[in-house]
Scaffold this active site. Sequence first.
Site, short mmCIF file in Angstrom:
data_model
loop_
_atom_site.label_atom_id
_atom_site.label_comp_id
_atom_site.label_asym_id
_atom_site.label_seq_id
_atom_site.Cartn_x
_atom_site.Cartn_y
_atom_site.Cartn_z
N ASN A 208 0.84 -1.20 0.00
CA ASN A 208 0.00 0.00 0.00
C ASN A 208 0.88 1.25 0.00
O ASN A 208 2.11 1.14 -0.01
CB ASN A 208 -0.95 -0.02 1.20
CG ASN A 208 -0.18 -0.10 2.50
OD1 ASN A 208 0.58 0.80 2.85
ND2 ASN A 208 -0.35 -1.20 3.23
N ASP A 277 -4.36 -6.31 5.05
CA ASP A 277 -5.43 -7.11 5.68
C ASP A 277 -5.57 -8.47 5.01
O ASP A 277 -6.11 -9.40 5.60
CB ASP A 277 -6.76 -6.36 5.59
CG ASP A 277 -6.76 -5.12 6.47
OD1 ASP A 277 -6.13 -5.16 7.53
OD2 ASP A 277 -7.38 -4.11 6.08
N LYS A 287 8.04 -17.27 -10.92
CA LYS A 287 7.36 -16.09 -11.47
C LYS A 287 6.12 -16.53 -12.26
O LYS A 287 6.22 -17.44 -13.11
CB LYS A 287 8.34 -15.34 -12.37
CG LYS A 287 7.80 -14.05 -12.88
CD LYS A 287 8.79 -13.35 -13.79
CE LYS A 287 8.10 -12.25 -14.54
NZ LYS A 287 8.66 -11.98 -15.84
N ASP A 304 -4.50 -9.74 12.56
CA ASP A 304 -4.52 -8.34 13.02
C ASP A 304 -3.53 -8.23 14.18
O ASP A 304 -3.78 -8.73 15.28
CB ASP A 304 -5.94 -7.96 13.45
CG ASP A 304 -6.05 -6.46 13.70
OD1 ASP A 304 -5.15 -5.90 14.36
OD2 ASP A 304 -7.03 -5.86 13.24
N ILE A 305 -2.38 -7.60 13.90
CA ILE A 305 -1.31 -7.53 14.90
C ILE A 305 -1.77 -6.78 16.15
O ILE A 305 -1.58 -7.21 17.28
CB ILE A 305 -0.05 -6.87 14.29
CG1 ILE A 305 0.43 -7.67 13.08
CG2 ILE A 305 1.06 -6.74 15.34
CD1 ILE A 305 1.55 -7.02 12.29
N PHE A 322 -4.04 3.22 15.22
CA PHE A 322 -4.33 4.26 14.25
C PHE A 322 -5.51 3.76 13.42
O PHE A 322 -5.67 2.54 13.26
CB PHE A 322 -3.12 4.51 13.34
CG PHE A 322 -2.24 5.61 13.85
CD1 PHE A 322 -1.55 5.46 15.04
CD2 PHE A 322 -2.10 6.80 13.14
CE1 PHE A 322 -0.73 6.48 15.53
CE2 PHE A 322 -1.29 7.82 13.61
CZ PHE A 322 -0.61 7.67 14.80
N LYS A 336 -13.36 0.75 16.03
CA LYS A 336 -12.09 0.01 16.14
C LYS A 336 -11.53 0.07 17.56
O LYS A 336 -10.99 -0.92 18.06
CB LYS A 336 -11.04 0.57 15.16
CG LYS A 336 -11.28 0.12 13.73
CD LYS A 336 -10.29 0.75 12.75
CE LYS A 336 -10.76 0.46 11.31
NZ LYS A 336 -10.02 1.22 10.31
N LYS A 340 -11.17 -3.58 19.10
CA LYS A 340 -9.81 -4.11 19.29
C LYS A 340 -9.33 -3.94 20.73
O LYS A 340 -8.16 -4.22 21.02
CB LYS A 340 -8.83 -3.41 18.32
CG LYS A 340 -9.19 -3.62 16.85
CD LYS A 340 -8.03 -3.29 15.92
CE LYS A 340 -8.47 -3.29 14.46
NZ LYS A 340 -7.37 -3.31 13.52
N1 CTP Z 1 -3.57 -3.32 12.11
C1 CTP Z 1 -2.72 -4.35 12.49
N2 CTP Z 1 -2.71 -5.51 11.79
C2 CTP Z 1 -3.50 -5.68 10.72
C3 CTP Z 1 -4.35 -4.62 10.30
C4 CTP Z 1 -4.36 -3.45 11.03
O1 CTP Z 1 -1.98 -4.21 13.47
N3 CTP Z 1 -3.46 -6.81 10.05
C5 CTP Z 1 -3.60 -2.10 12.93
C6 CTP Z 1 -3.08 -0.85 12.25
O2 CTP Z 1 -1.68 -0.68 12.52
C7 CTP Z 1 -3.89 0.25 12.91
C8 CTP Z 1 -5.21 -0.41 13.24
O3 CTP Z 1 -4.95 -1.81 13.21
O4 CTP Z 1 -3.33 0.67 14.14
C9 CTP Z 1 -6.33 -0.11 12.28
O5 CTP Z 1 -5.91 -0.33 10.97
P1 CTP Z 1 -6.83 0.08 9.73
O6 CTP Z 1 -6.14 -0.29 8.47
O7 CTP Z 1 -7.33 1.48 9.90
O8 CTP Z 1 -8.10 -0.82 9.93
P2 CTP Z 1 -8.34 -2.35 9.88
O9 CTP Z 1 -8.40 -2.87 11.27
O10 CTP Z 1 -7.41 -3.02 8.95
O11 CTP Z 1 -9.84 -2.39 9.30
P3 CTP Z 1 -10.38 -1.84 7.87
O12 CTP Z 1 -9.27 -2.08 6.89
O13 CTP Z 1 -11.57 -2.69 7.64
O14 CTP Z 1 -10.71 -0.40 8.06
#
Ligand code: CTP
Length: 410
Positions: A208, A277, A287, A304-305, A322, A336, A340
């Site tokens: 991303n 995600d 390849k 989700d860490i 964040f 969130k 979380k």
């Molecule tokens: N995060 C994480 N591990 C993941 C996805 C997200 O640790 N696999 C953490 C990000 O570092 C951030 C928070 O979760 O602090 C929210 O991330 P965000 O991308 O805004 O949301 P998601 O939880 O991924 O949900 P969505 O994409 O559906 O908005």
Amino acid sequence: MQGKRILLGVTGGIAAYKSPDLVRRLRERGAEVQVVMTPAAAEFITALTFQAVSGKPVRTSLWDTEAEAAMGHIELARWADLIIVAPATADFLARLASGQANDLLTTLCLATTAPVAVAPAMNHVMWSNPATQANVATLEQRRVLIFGPAAGDQACGEVGEGRMLEPLELVVRIDAALTPTGPLSGKRVLITAGPTRERIDPVRFISNRSSGKMGFAVAQAARNAGAEVVLVSGPVSLPTPAGIRRIDCESCADMLKAVQREVGQADIFISTAAVADYRPARPADQKIKKASDRLDLEMERTTDILATVAASAERPPLVVGFAAETESVEQNARTKLLKKNLDMIAANEVGDDKAFECEDNHLIVLSRTARHDLGHASKAALAERLIALIAEAIKERASTAQRNGATAIA
Ligand code: CTP
């Protein structure tokens, strides 16, 4: 200062005769000292003198194969808790300010993440020369600590500002530099930053637009507030902020592993990383060839860490997330925060020209009980404001715990 590792750089000035005394005083206080001399320093004092007082062979050259085999210069740069260059000549300050790495000492100063301090020593006219003053200003801007110089009699017979500070005075300054002060001193902060890369095949990945700038700014602000900081970063092209331990990783799975290794020691976890995600369910070993008109990639959820850390037995006392949103920013962020199980969440609007790859951002920080609009500002300024809120939250918790303890005893 007990057990601290200090790298003392000695450059070619007459004040070098005082540097062995500095080594002795540092060692008396329990520090380990490695001396690095420039060739010009060797015109004033011998390596043997420093070897005798430091108890270690002196390093003098980048090209010393034997010394490099024992401890390479990058390793030496990492070894140091602090680099002090005393005396630092006008020439050395100029080379450091221009980012040169043309001898061992300048290379070490460039390669270290530890604080770098200099104790200038030179003739007073050289010190007040605009070129020297501009170099010192540049170094200060880069957070190099400038110790001195003092005013008084000079070796050249003149009187003025340019004398190296006395060893005892330098020891006090070094001690202060090694003991961070600030609202987060004594706290360990673990931060994730940047994007992750999820492998499709050996040459392709899904990622991303995160640049890592917000996370790196938060890491720097936490360090400036006195915290010990570990920064787990996805692939970014940013330099490591001074005084921070950085662990590089690539995928969400790598980042999770690094975080799980470190989180047990953390008081605060701040998750700024834009973690993927989803990842390709079956990354190809070879390849992928363009065999047909369509290519469908099957994707699976990553872990989700942040949620994993917040739900774990090793959950740090303060967990901050964040939220990157393109719509209903606050509402989604609050969801969130609760889902979380976070203590705080910093919400920002992302989009084509917002937040990602930009210098500025707009953050709204939500906790269970409060809302703070940090406004639109540079990422560095926002990071400072966020860290101030985090420090306040930590302080509040400490005083609540103290009050509860007092009530329990009563
Ligand atoms: N995060 C994480 N591990 C993941 C996805 C997200 O640790 N696999 C953490 C990000 O570092 C951030 C928070 O979760 O602090 C929210 O991330 P965000 O991308 O805004 O949301 P998601 O939880 O991924 O949900 P969505 O994409 O559906 O908005």
